[in-house]
Design a protein around this motif. Structure first.
Motif, PDB file in Angstrom:
ATOM      1  N   CYS A   3       0.850  -1.192   0.000  1.00  0.00           N
ATOM      2  CA  CYS A   3       0.000   0.000   0.000  1.00  0.00           C
ATOM      3  C   CYS A   3       0.889   1.247   0.000  1.00  0.00           C
ATOM      4  CB  CYS A   3      -0.907   0.007   1.220  1.00  0.00           C
ATOM      5  SG  CYS A   3      -1.904   1.504   1.384  1.00  0.00           S
ATOM      6  N   PRO A   4       0.640   2.196  -0.907  1.00  0.00           N
ATOM      7  CA  PRO A   4       1.441   3.423  -0.939  1.00  0.00           C
ATOM      8  C   PRO A   4       1.258   4.288   0.308  1.00  0.00           C
ATOM      9  CG  PRO A   4       0.194   3.175  -2.979  1.00  0.00           C
ATOM     10  CD  PRO A   4      -0.275   2.129  -2.035  1.00  0.00           C
ATOM     11  N   LEU A  11      -1.493  -4.988  -0.625  1.00  0.00           N
ATOM     12  CA  LEU A  11      -2.785  -4.727  -1.256  1.00  0.00           C
ATOM     13  C   LEU A  11      -3.445  -6.034  -1.650  1.00  0.00           C
ATOM     14  CD1 LEU A  11      -1.908  -1.761  -3.647  1.00  0.00           C
ATOM     15  CD2 LEU A  11      -3.070  -1.639  -1.447  1.00  0.00           C
ATOM     16  N   ASP A  22      -7.212  -2.910  -6.933  1.00  0.00           N
ATOM     17  CA  ASP A  22      -6.318  -3.193  -5.811  1.00  0.00           C
ATOM     18  C   ASP A  22      -6.783  -2.333  -4.644  1.00  0.00           C
ATOM     19  OD1 ASP A  22      -4.511  -4.875  -7.272  1.00  0.00           O
ATOM     20  OD2 ASP A  22      -3.801  -3.064  -8.280  1.00  0.00           O
ATOM     21  N   TYR A  23      -6.906  -2.935  -3.475  1.00  0.00           N
ATOM     22  CA  TYR A  23      -7.363  -2.170  -2.316  1.00  0.00           C
ATOM     23  C   TYR A  23      -6.605  -2.573  -1.064  1.00  0.00           C
ATOM     24  CZ  TYR A  23     -10.110  -6.293  -1.011  1.00  0.00           C
ATOM     25  OH  TYR A  23     -10.499  -7.565  -0.674  1.00  0.00           O
ATOM     26  N   CYS A  24      -6.534  -1.621  -0.144  1.00  0.00           N
ATOM     27  CA  CYS A  24      -5.842  -1.847   1.123  1.00  0.00           C
ATOM     28  C   CYS A  24      -6.871  -2.159   2.201  1.00  0.00           C
ATOM     29  CB  CYS A  24      -5.044  -0.600   1.499  1.00  0.00           C
ATOM     30  SG  CYS A  24      -4.242  -0.753   3.118  1.00  0.00           S
ATOM     31  N   GLY A  29      -7.932   2.316   1.083  1.00  0.00           N
ATOM     32  CA  GLY A  29      -7.592   2.976  -0.173  1.00  0.00           C
ATOM     33  C   GLY A  29      -7.812   2.039  -1.343  1.00  0.00           C
ATOM     34  N   TRP A  31      -6.878   1.471  -5.500  1.00  0.00           N
ATOM     35  CA  TRP A  31      -6.000   1.853  -6.599  1.00  0.00           C
ATOM     36  C   TRP A  31      -6.405   1.084  -7.842  1.00  0.00           C
ATOM     37  CZ3 TRP A  31      -4.690   1.726  -1.626  1.00  0.00           C
ATOM     38  CH2 TRP A  31      -4.088   2.865  -1.100  1.00  0.00           C
ATOM     39  N   ASP A  33      -5.314   0.110 -11.947  1.00  0.00           N
ATOM     40  CA  ASP A  33      -4.202   0.024 -12.895  1.00  0.00           C
ATOM     41  C   ASP A  33      -4.478   0.951 -14.083  1.00  0.00           C
ATOM     42  OD1 ASP A  33      -2.980  -1.876 -11.301  1.00  0.00           O
ATOM     43  OD2 ASP A  33      -3.943  -3.554 -12.337  1.00  0.00           O
ATOM     44  N   ARG A  34      -3.475   1.153 -14.889  1.00  0.00           N
ATOM     45  CA  ARG A  34      -3.593   2.016 -16.069  1.00  0.00           C
ATOM     46  C   ARG A  34      -4.765   1.553 -16.939  1.00  0.00           C
ATOM     47  NH1 ARG A  34       0.524   5.058 -18.732  1.00  0.00           N
ATOM     48  NH2 ARG A  34       1.897   4.142 -17.198  1.00  0.00           N
TER      49      ARG A  34
END
Length: 99
Positions: A3-4, A11, A22-24, A29, A31, A33-34
Motif C-alpha cells: 500500500c502506498p 494490497l 487493488d485495495y488496502c 484505499g 487503486w 491500474d492504467r
C-alpha cells in the motif's frame, strides 16, 4: 504490491465486471491500474445515456424540490454508516450493467 499509504500492508486484488481493483484492507484505499479508470468512465457515460433515454428530463423537475427562505434548494443529509472499501465501487459497477 504494498500500500502506498500504509507502506507495510499488502494490497488485495479483486475483479469486478472486467475492472481489476487493488485495495488496502487497512486504510481502505483503492487503486486502479492504467486504463481501469477509463473503463469505469466509459461505462458510467453509457449508463447515464441509457438512463436519460428511458427517463427524459422534464422542465418541472426542479420545481418539486423544497426551498428555504433564501430560495435555495434544501439538501437532505444523512449519516452514512462505515462500509467496506469496495462497497461504493461495487455499487458503481452494478450501475454499469454488472452482476
Amino acid at each position: 504490491m504494498k500500500c502506498p499509504v500504509c507502506k507495510d500492508v499488502t494490497l488485495l486484488m479483486t475483479e469486478k465486471n472486467g475492472v481489476e481493483i487493488d485495495y488496502c484492507p487497512e486504510c481502505r484505499g483503492i487503486w486502479l491500474d492504467r486504463g481501469e479508470l477509463d473503463k469505469i468512465i466509459d461505462r458510467a457515460r453509457g449508463a447515464r445515456d441509457d438512463y436519460y433515454e428511458q427517463h427524459p428530463r422534464r422542465e418541472d423537475d426542479r420545481s418539486r424540490m423544497p426551498f428555504d427562505r433564501s430560495g435555495d434548494h434544501h439538501r437532505q443529509t444523512r449519516t452514512k454508516k462505515k462500509e467496506s472499501p469496495l462497497s461504493a465501487l461495487s455499487d458503481i459497477m452494478e450501475i454499469f450493467g454488472g452482476e
